[in-house]
Design a protein around this motif. Structure first.
Motif, mmCIF file in Angstrom:
data_model
loop_
_atom_site.group_PDB
_atom_site.id
_atom_site.type_symbol
_atom_site.label_atom_id
_atom_site.label_comp_id
_atom_site.label_asym_id
_atom_site.label_seq_id
_atom_site.Cartn_x
_atom_site.Cartn_y
_atom_site.Cartn_z
ATOM 1 N N ASP A 54 0.760 -1.240 -0.030
ATOM 2 C CA ASP A 54 -0.005 0.068 -0.118
ATOM 3 C C ASP A 54 0.970 1.245 -0.061
ATOM 4 O O ASP A 54 0.426 2.130 -0.620
ATOM 5 C CB ASP A 54 -0.860 0.082 1.233
ATOM 6 C CG ASP A 54 -2.033 -1.137 1.209
ATOM 7 O OD1 ASP A 54 -2.327 -1.558 0.113
ATOM 8 O OD2 ASP A 54 -2.432 -1.678 2.316
ATOM 9 N N ARG A 55 1.978 1.194 0.639
ATOM 10 C CA ARG A 55 2.742 2.141 0.771
ATOM 11 C C ARG A 55 3.673 2.455 -0.696
ATOM 12 O O ARG A 55 3.664 3.697 -0.842
ATOM 13 C CB ARG A 55 3.746 2.148 1.932
ATOM 14 C CG ARG A 55 3.293 2.530 3.314
ATOM 15 C CD ARG A 55 4.297 2.546 4.431
ATOM 16 N NE ARG A 55 4.956 1.229 4.457
ATOM 17 C CZ ARG A 55 4.778 0.237 5.553
ATOM 18 N NH1 ARG A 55 3.516 0.187 6.151
ATOM 19 N NH2 ARG A 55 5.568 -0.946 5.534
ATOM 20 N N TRP A 56 3.865 1.682 -0.990
ATOM 21 C CA TRP A 56 4.620 1.539 -2.291
ATOM 22 C C TRP A 56 3.840 2.195 -3.425
ATOM 23 O O TRP A 56 3.940 2.950 -4.124
ATOM 24 C CB TRP A 56 5.021 0.159 -2.818
ATOM 25 C CG TRP A 56 5.549 0.081 -4.474
ATOM 26 C CD1 TRP A 56 6.719 0.303 -5.033
ATOM 27 C CD2 TRP A 56 4.660 -0.538 -5.281
ATOM 28 N NE1 TRP A 56 6.742 0.188 -6.234
ATOM 29 C CE2 TRP A 56 5.550 -0.210 -6.551
ATOM 30 C CE3 TRP A 56 3.374 -0.877 -5.456
ATOM 31 C CZ2 TRP A 56 4.902 -0.553 -7.700
ATOM 32 C CZ3 TRP A 56 2.894 -1.003 -6.759
ATOM 33 C CH2 TRP A 56 3.661 -1.087 -8.004
ATOM 34 N N LEU A 57 2.416 1.949 -3.446
ATOM 35 C CA LEU A 57 1.545 2.420 -4.377
ATOM 36 C C LEU A 57 1.276 3.928 -4.050
ATOM 37 O O LEU A 57 1.060 4.440 -5.167
ATOM 38 C CB LEU A 57 0.042 1.631 -4.412
ATOM 39 C CG LEU A 57 -0.816 1.794 -5.656
ATOM 40 C CD1 LEU A 57 -0.265 1.271 -6.748
ATOM 41 C CD2 LEU A 57 -2.272 1.371 -5.332
ATOM 42 N N SER A 58 1.162 4.215 -2.949
ATOM 43 C CA SER A 58 1.092 5.766 -2.645
ATOM 44 C C SER A 58 2.346 6.475 -3.014
ATOM 45 O O SER A 58 2.019 7.622 -3.397
ATOM 46 C CB SER A 58 0.806 5.914 -1.065
ATOM 47 O OG SER A 58 -0.402 5.356 -0.729
ATOM 48 N N GLY A 59 3.355 5.857 -2.804
ATOM 49 C CA GLY A 59 4.695 6.573 -2.920
ATOM 50 C C GLY A 59 5.224 6.483 -4.429
ATOM 51 O O GLY A 59 6.645 6.888 -4.612
ATOM 52 N N LEU A 60 4.696 6.079 -5.396
ATOM 53 C CA LEU A 60 4.994 6.150 -6.665
ATOM 54 C C LEU A 60 5.452 7.302 -7.256
ATOM 55 O O LEU A 60 4.841 8.350 -7.250
ATOM 56 C CB LEU A 60 3.827 5.506 -7.853
ATOM 57 C CG LEU A 60 3.521 3.961 -7.653
ATOM 58 C CD1 LEU A 60 2.487 3.855 -8.557
ATOM 59 C CD2 LEU A 60 4.972 3.030 -8.115
ATOM 60 N N LEU A 61 6.644 7.457 -7.884
ATOM 61 C CA LEU A 61 7.450 8.481 -8.036
ATOM 62 C C LEU A 61 6.817 9.087 -9.421
ATOM 63 O O LEU A 61 6.567 8.338 -10.181
ATOM 64 C CB LEU A 61 8.813 8.376 -8.343
ATOM 65 C CG LEU A 61 9.771 7.901 -6.968
ATOM 66 C CD1 LEU A 61 10.902 7.739 -7.040
ATOM 67 C CD2 LEU A 61 9.339 8.899 -5.746
ATOM 68 N N ARG A 62 6.953 10.474 -9.726
ATOM 69 C CA ARG A 62 6.363 11.113 -10.988
ATOM 70 C C ARG A 62 7.536 10.504 -12.008
ATOM 71 O O ARG A 62 6.939 10.353 -13.375
ATOM 72 C CB ARG A 62 6.700 12.516 -10.988
ATOM 73 C CG ARG A 62 5.718 13.317 -9.925
ATOM 74 C CD ARG A 62 5.807 14.772 -10.081
ATOM 75 N NE ARG A 62 4.720 15.331 -9.238
ATOM 76 C CZ ARG A 62 3.824 15.757 -9.597
ATOM 77 N NH1 ARG A 62 3.445 15.480 -10.720
ATOM 78 N NH2 ARG A 62 2.931 16.378 -9.047
ATOM 79 N N ASP A 63 8.663 10.148 -12.097
ATOM 80 C CA ASP A 63 9.783 9.619 -12.973
ATOM 81 C C ASP A 63 9.427 8.193 -13.346
ATOM 82 O O ASP A 63 10.086 7.544 -14.136
ATOM 83 C CB ASP A 63 10.898 9.917 -12.739
ATOM 84 C CG ASP A 63 11.380 9.125 -11.628
ATOM 85 O OD1 ASP A 63 12.839 9.471 -11.532
ATOM 86 O OD2 ASP A 63 10.666 8.558 -11.064
ATOM 87 N N SER A 64 8.352 7.469 -12.590
ATOM 88 C CA SER A 64 8.147 6.276 -12.974
ATOM 89 C C SER A 64 7.247 5.982 -14.141
ATOM 90 O O SER A 64 7.122 4.815 -14.763
ATOM 91 C CB SER A 64 7.029 5.568 -11.913
ATOM 92 O OG SER A 64 7.812 5.459 -10.782
ATOM 93 N N GLY A 65 6.992 7.061 -15.140
ATOM 94 C CA GLY A 65 6.339 6.976 -16.310
ATOM 95 C C GLY A 65 4.813 7.168 -16.381
ATOM 96 O O GLY A 65 4.385 7.833 -15.544
ATOM 97 N N ASN A 66 4.140 6.853 -17.334
ATOM 98 C CA ASN A 66 2.927 7.244 -17.772
ATOM 99 C C ASN A 66 2.070 5.960 -16.874
ATOM 100 O O ASN A 66 1.884 4.937 -17.518
ATOM 101 C CB ASN A 66 2.564 7.340 -18.931
ATOM 102 C CG ASN A 66 3.122 8.707 -19.537
ATOM 103 O OD1 ASN A 66 3.227 9.586 -18.957
ATOM 104 N ND2 ASN A 66 3.812 8.815 -20.607
ATOM 105 N N ILE A 67 1.642 5.900 -15.743
ATOM 106 C CA ILE A 67 0.931 4.976 -15.083
ATOM 107 C C ILE A 67 -0.413 5.321 -14.702
ATOM 108 O O ILE A 67 -0.724 6.530 -14.349
ATOM 109 C CB ILE A 67 1.947 4.634 -14.041
ATOM 110 C CG1 ILE A 67 1.922 5.586 -12.930
ATOM 111 C CG2 ILE A 67 2.906 3.946 -14.464
ATOM 112 C CD1 ILE A 67 2.968 5.035 -11.828
#
Length: 258
Positions: A54-67
């Motif tokens: 859950d924390r990982w999903l909340s913390g996805l970075l802006r440079d992870s791409g178009n998601i």
């Protein structure tokens, strides 16, 4: 500073209109020429191994791409002492269905599905590269979303088109900035934070048709934290052809409590 990822939105418009004391807002988005990556997290507040996901999903970075991230809370952990208030049986049904279409023999939590396929590399350094690879694939579907918000409701016009025979699309309404103080079960005593939590899952609808939906706001929803997403996929293999998200924008909207 927000935690939302950068979504490929080639058109974005917002207008405000007044009618008496009512305040309405309209916003829109359309998908681009490349494929956005759909990330589905299947999770539960009754699962002790789920909070890191859950924390990982909340913390996805802006440079992870178009998601386009979505968190589906499943109900099959409710029996062990804590009932997840975000869980729905239909989410567990989707997890089983999409897993079977991808050749999986079982489901688990936390489970991450990347464009309809089981993905165990979500904690690894290859995640950004895997998303980038999906983003480079030419889109095989086109999605347009137009949302009008007013007190007590959201009116959505969704258009999805694809050359893939039999393709269908789904609409998700999700909410961010949610929390629960868990008082029983494996996470007893923990305060859990959630984002991208699916509140409504609508469809499937055939592509090629314009779909107009009115979504009544429930009293426990926080409108400013809501967003919408659309997913186009093939029913036979569960292959994701395109996904698009539209965050709430415009004027404050409150549920109609009359």
């Amino acid at each position: 500073m927000t935690r939302f990822p950068l979504l490929l939105m080639t058109a974005l418009a917002a207008t405000l209109t007044f009618s008496g004391s009512a305040l309405a807002a309209e916003c829109a988005a359309q998908s681009g020429k490349q494929t956005n990556a759909l990330i589905e997290l299947y999770t539960s507040e009754g699962c002790s191994s789920c909070p890191p996901a859950d924390r990982w999903l909340s913390g996805l970075l802006r440079d992870s791409g178009n998601i386009v991230p979505l968190a589906f809370h499943v109900d099959y952990w409710d029996y062990i002492g804590w009932k997840d208030r975000f869980a729905q049986a239909r989410f567990a049904d989707r997890q089983r269905q999409i897993s079977q279409l991808a050749g999986g023999r079982f489901v688990y939590t936390p489970q991450v599905m990347l464009n309809g396929r089981d993905y165990r590399g979500w904690q690894s350094s290859r995640f950004v590269a895997d998303v980038a690879a999906i983003n480079q694939v030419p889109a095989r579907a086109r999605i347009e979303l137009r949302l009008t918000t007013s007190p007590g409701a959201m009116d959505l016009v969704a258009n999805a088109n694809s050359t893939q025979t039999g393709a269908v699309f789904y609409i998700a309404l999700y909410e961010n900035q949610l929390s629960s103080d868990v008082k029983a079960g494996e996470n007893s005593g923990a305060r859990l934070l959630h984002d991208y939590v699916v509140r409504e899952w609508l469809g499937p609808y055939p592509v090629g048709e314009s779909r107009q939906l009115r979504i009544a706001l429930k009293l426990d929803w926080q409108p400013a934290s809501l967003g919408l997403a659309a997913v186009v996929q093939t029913p036979g293999k569960g292959e994701v052809l395109q996904a698009l998200a539209l965050k709430y924008c415009g004027a404050p909207v409150v549920p109609d409590r009359r």
